[in-house]
Design a protein around this motif. Structure first.
Motif, mmCIF file in Angstrom:
data_model
loop_
_atom_site.group_PDB
_atom_site.id
_atom_site.type_symbol
_atom_site.label_atom_id
_atom_site.label_comp_id
_atom_site.label_asym_id
_atom_site.label_seq_id
_atom_site.Cartn_x
_atom_site.Cartn_y
_atom_site.Cartn_z
ATOM 1 N N LEU A 30 9.543 4.516 11.319
ATOM 2 C CA LEU A 30 10.699 4.595 12.307
ATOM 3 C C LEU A 30 10.241 5.215 13.708
ATOM 4 C CD1 LEU A 30 13.857 6.097 10.412
ATOM 5 C CD2 LEU A 30 13.377 3.807 11.267
ATOM 6 N N LYS A 31 9.291 5.860 13.641
ATOM 7 C CA LYS A 31 8.673 6.360 14.905
ATOM 8 C C LYS A 31 7.715 5.441 15.243
ATOM 9 C CE LYS A 31 5.744 10.417 16.628
ATOM 10 N NZ LYS A 31 4.839 9.643 17.355
ATOM 11 N N HIS A 32 7.125 4.762 14.436
ATOM 12 C CA HIS A 32 6.053 3.427 14.959
ATOM 13 C C HIS A 32 7.158 2.563 15.570
ATOM 14 C CE1 HIS A 32 3.321 0.175 14.772
ATOM 15 N NE2 HIS A 32 4.215 -0.577 14.078
ATOM 16 N N PHE A 33 8.347 2.401 15.109
ATOM 17 C CA PHE A 33 9.081 1.306 15.706
ATOM 18 C C PHE A 33 9.652 1.854 17.165
ATOM 19 C CE2 PHE A 33 13.718 -0.099 16.211
ATOM 20 C CZ PHE A 33 13.403 -1.483 16.372
ATOM 21 N N GLN A 34 9.933 3.124 17.332
ATOM 22 C CA GLN A 34 10.369 3.775 18.429
ATOM 23 C C GLN A 34 9.460 3.809 19.525
ATOM 24 O OE1 GLN A 34 11.590 7.475 17.152
ATOM 25 N NE2 GLN A 34 13.815 6.757 16.294
ATOM 26 N N ASP A 35 8.274 3.603 19.012
ATOM 27 C CA ASP A 35 7.211 3.785 20.102
ATOM 28 C C ASP A 35 6.876 2.328 20.584
ATOM 29 O OD1 ASP A 35 6.746 6.371 19.592
ATOM 30 O OD2 ASP A 35 5.206 6.208 18.223
ATOM 31 N N ILE A 77 9.012 6.549 5.472
ATOM 32 C CA ILE A 77 10.166 5.750 6.421
ATOM 33 C C ILE A 77 10.305 6.567 7.738
ATOM 34 C CG2 ILE A 77 12.654 5.721 6.648
ATOM 35 C CD1 ILE A 77 11.413 3.738 4.605
ATOM 36 N N ASP A 78 10.097 7.758 7.752
ATOM 37 C CA ASP A 78 10.273 8.571 9.147
ATOM 38 C C ASP A 78 9.035 8.372 9.863
ATOM 39 O OD1 ASP A 78 12.433 9.857 8.407
ATOM 40 O OD2 ASP A 78 11.228 11.633 7.844
ATOM 41 N N GLY A 79 7.756 7.962 9.434
ATOM 42 C CA GLY A 79 6.660 7.319 9.992
ATOM 43 C C GLY A 79 6.913 5.987 10.664
ATOM 44 N N ALA A 131 2.030 6.659 -6.855
ATOM 45 C CA ALA A 131 1.066 7.814 -7.444
ATOM 46 C C ALA A 131 1.408 9.248 -6.810
ATOM 47 C CB ALA A 131 -0.637 7.264 -6.795
ATOM 48 N N ARG A 132 2.503 9.241 -6.211
ATOM 49 C CA ARG A 132 2.888 10.566 -5.696
ATOM 50 C C ARG A 132 1.873 11.160 -4.631
ATOM 51 N NH1 ARG A 132 6.442 8.498 -8.352
ATOM 52 N NH2 ARG A 132 7.954 9.588 -9.375
ATOM 53 N N LYS A 133 1.002 10.165 -4.074
ATOM 54 C CA LYS A 133 0.171 10.731 -2.826
ATOM 55 C C LYS A 133 1.182 11.109 -1.521
ATOM 56 C CE LYS A 133 -3.540 8.014 -4.451
ATOM 57 N NZ LYS A 133 -4.581 7.121 -4.103
ATOM 58 N N CYS A 134 2.454 10.374 -1.584
ATOM 59 C CA CYS A 134 3.193 10.610 -0.464
ATOM 60 C C CYS A 134 4.649 10.212 -0.850
ATOM 61 C CB CYS A 134 2.738 9.833 0.638
ATOM 62 S SG CYS A 134 3.706 10.039 2.233
ATOM 63 N N ASP A 135 5.621 11.167 -0.217
ATOM 64 C CA ASP A 135 6.814 10.815 -0.539
ATOM 65 C C ASP A 135 7.400 9.801 0.307
ATOM 66 O OD1 ASP A 135 8.572 12.138 1.668
ATOM 67 O OD2 ASP A 135 6.905 13.240 1.592
ATOM 68 N N PRO A 136 8.623 8.948 -0.206
ATOM 69 C CA PRO A 136 9.264 7.926 0.758
ATOM 70 C C PRO A 136 9.722 8.153 1.888
ATOM 71 C CG PRO A 136 10.500 8.149 -1.319
ATOM 72 C CD PRO A 136 9.117 9.254 -1.485
ATOM 73 N N TYR A 137 10.278 9.714 2.069
ATOM 74 C CA TYR A 137 10.990 9.945 3.071
ATOM 75 C C TYR A 137 10.003 10.042 4.225
ATOM 76 C CZ TYR A 137 13.676 11.065 -0.839
ATOM 77 O OH TYR A 137 14.443 11.017 -2.029
ATOM 78 N N THR A 138 8.659 10.586 4.151
ATOM 79 C CA THR A 138 7.857 10.864 5.066
ATOM 80 C C THR A 138 7.338 9.488 5.735
ATOM 81 O OG1 THR A 138 7.157 12.892 4.447
ATOM 82 C CG2 THR A 138 5.351 11.657 5.707
ATOM 83 N N ALA A 188 0.892 -1.190 0.002
ATOM 84 C CA ALA A 188 -0.065 -0.062 0.144
ATOM 85 C C ALA A 188 0.819 1.224 0.107
ATOM 86 C CB ALA A 188 -0.916 -0.052 1.401
ATOM 87 N N ALA A 189 1.906 1.266 0.753
ATOM 88 C CA ALA A 189 2.954 2.227 0.783
ATOM 89 C C ALA A 189 3.571 2.593 -0.516
ATOM 90 C CB ALA A 189 3.902 2.296 2.014
ATOM 91 N N ALA A 190 3.813 1.530 -1.229
ATOM 92 C CA ALA A 190 4.355 1.651 -2.549
ATOM 93 C C ALA A 190 3.531 2.193 -3.632
ATOM 94 C CB ALA A 190 5.037 0.073 -3.288
ATOM 95 N N GLU A 191 2.267 1.841 -3.389
ATOM 96 C CA GLU A 191 1.150 2.349 -4.327
ATOM 97 C C GLU A 191 1.008 4.101 -4.223
ATOM 98 O OE1 GLU A 191 -2.186 0.097 -3.622
ATOM 99 O OE2 GLU A 191 -1.629 -1.572 -4.890
#
Length: 308
Positions: free
Chosen positions: A303-308, A299-301, A290-297, A283-286
């Protein structure tokens, strides 16, 4: 699943071939008990000489490995062979072409041969190759020969695993051009020109030496060029002599440290990816495509999920 309480590790250390074969299967299939077994066996590793054999398809790598194993057995060495084959598109297993060429050793208890499928792993090796070398090392093999899939100039994973890497070239197959390319040139500790009874062998040697004259390796080693005809057993002893000469010239320890530096990073990466099994990569790749989101955001999300 094998019960580790039944002395599995002890049987491997004692040379039990059946226990060794079961362990190899568990490692290749990435079963949980394999990691526990390797932890128990690891203190018994570090003794085997790991020799990588790589080169283009059709260079005669399997025949060279077969003859090297025979020469080592004449020295009464215990030999392990890991033959990494292409993956079958139907079963997902190894094609087994390499093992077919080594049938002369099937009845020799001093030789253990294992074919492995790449299973889509790039670089000429399989994902579990490193762990299997540790297994054979712990099982008392003096030398482990690791034959890669026929590789190109950018598939150089073998150099990160083997103590010494032998690059096999053949005259008349464009290998004089391949030798100029950086990847395959830089990983070779020994060059073997196989089928050197064919025209063009000396020209290929000149090409290799011409490239070598343009730069000096950091360790100061200049890979020798060995002429061989593996089908006739010619050049086999010279190849082993060249490998041993390289391993005694003083940089083996530094290479081992560098290799484990890279391996530890890979192991950490695999473990971290295992923590994200609940994430929807598709889903993230789609969304990114489709340029709905950038890959950097994304990945950051994560990583935050993993830290939490």
């Amino acid at each position: 699943m094998v019960d580790l309480n039944d002395g599995w590790a002890q049987r491997i250390l004692a040379g039990d071939r059946r226990a060794l074969a079961k362990a190899a299967t568990a490692i290749e299939n990435r079963r949980p008990e394999a990691e526990t077994l390797l932890k128990e066996l690891f203190p018994h590793t570090g003794k085997a000489m790991l020799i990588g054999i790589t080169g283009s398809p059709g260079a005669g790598k399997s025949t060279l490995v077969d003859r090297l194993a025979a020469e080592l057995r004449r020295e009464s060495k215990q030999v392990g062979v890991i033959a990494v084959d292409p993956t079958s598109p139907y079963t997902g297993g190894a094609i087994l072409g390499d093992r077919i060429r080594m049938l002369g050793h099937h009845a020799d208890p001093g030789v253990f041969i294992r074919s492995m499928a790449t299973r889509g792993w790039l670089g000429g090796l399989a994902a579990a190759t490193t762990d299997l070398t540790l297994l054979l090392d712990a099982a008392g093999k003096d030398v482990v020969l690791i034959e890669t899939v026929g590789v190109g100039q950018d598939e150089i994973e073998i150099a990160r695993l083997a103590d010494a890497t032998v690059v096999v070239l053949v005259p008349g197959m464009g290998d004089d051009v391949q030798a100029i390319k950086a990847g395959i040139m830089e990983i070779a500790d020994v060059f073997v020109i196989n089928k050197s009874d064919q025209p063009g062998a000396h020209r290929l040697e000149r090409e290799i030496k011409a490239i070598q004259s343009l730069s000096v390796r950091k360790d100061g080693w200049t890979p020798p060029v060995i002429h061989a005809v593996a089908t006739e057993g010619k050049g086999i002893g010279d190849t082993l002599t060249a490998v041993r000469s390289f391993l005694t010239q003083g940089c083996a320890k530094d290479r081992a440290v560098a290799n484990w530096d890279l391996r530890l990073r890979e192991m950490l990466r695999e473990r971290l990816l295992g923590k994200f099994v609940d994430l929807n990569f598709r889903a993230a790749a789609e969304d990114v495509a489709a340029r709905k989101c950038d890959p950097y955001t994304i990945i950051d999300g994560w990583l935050k999920h993993f830290q939490d």
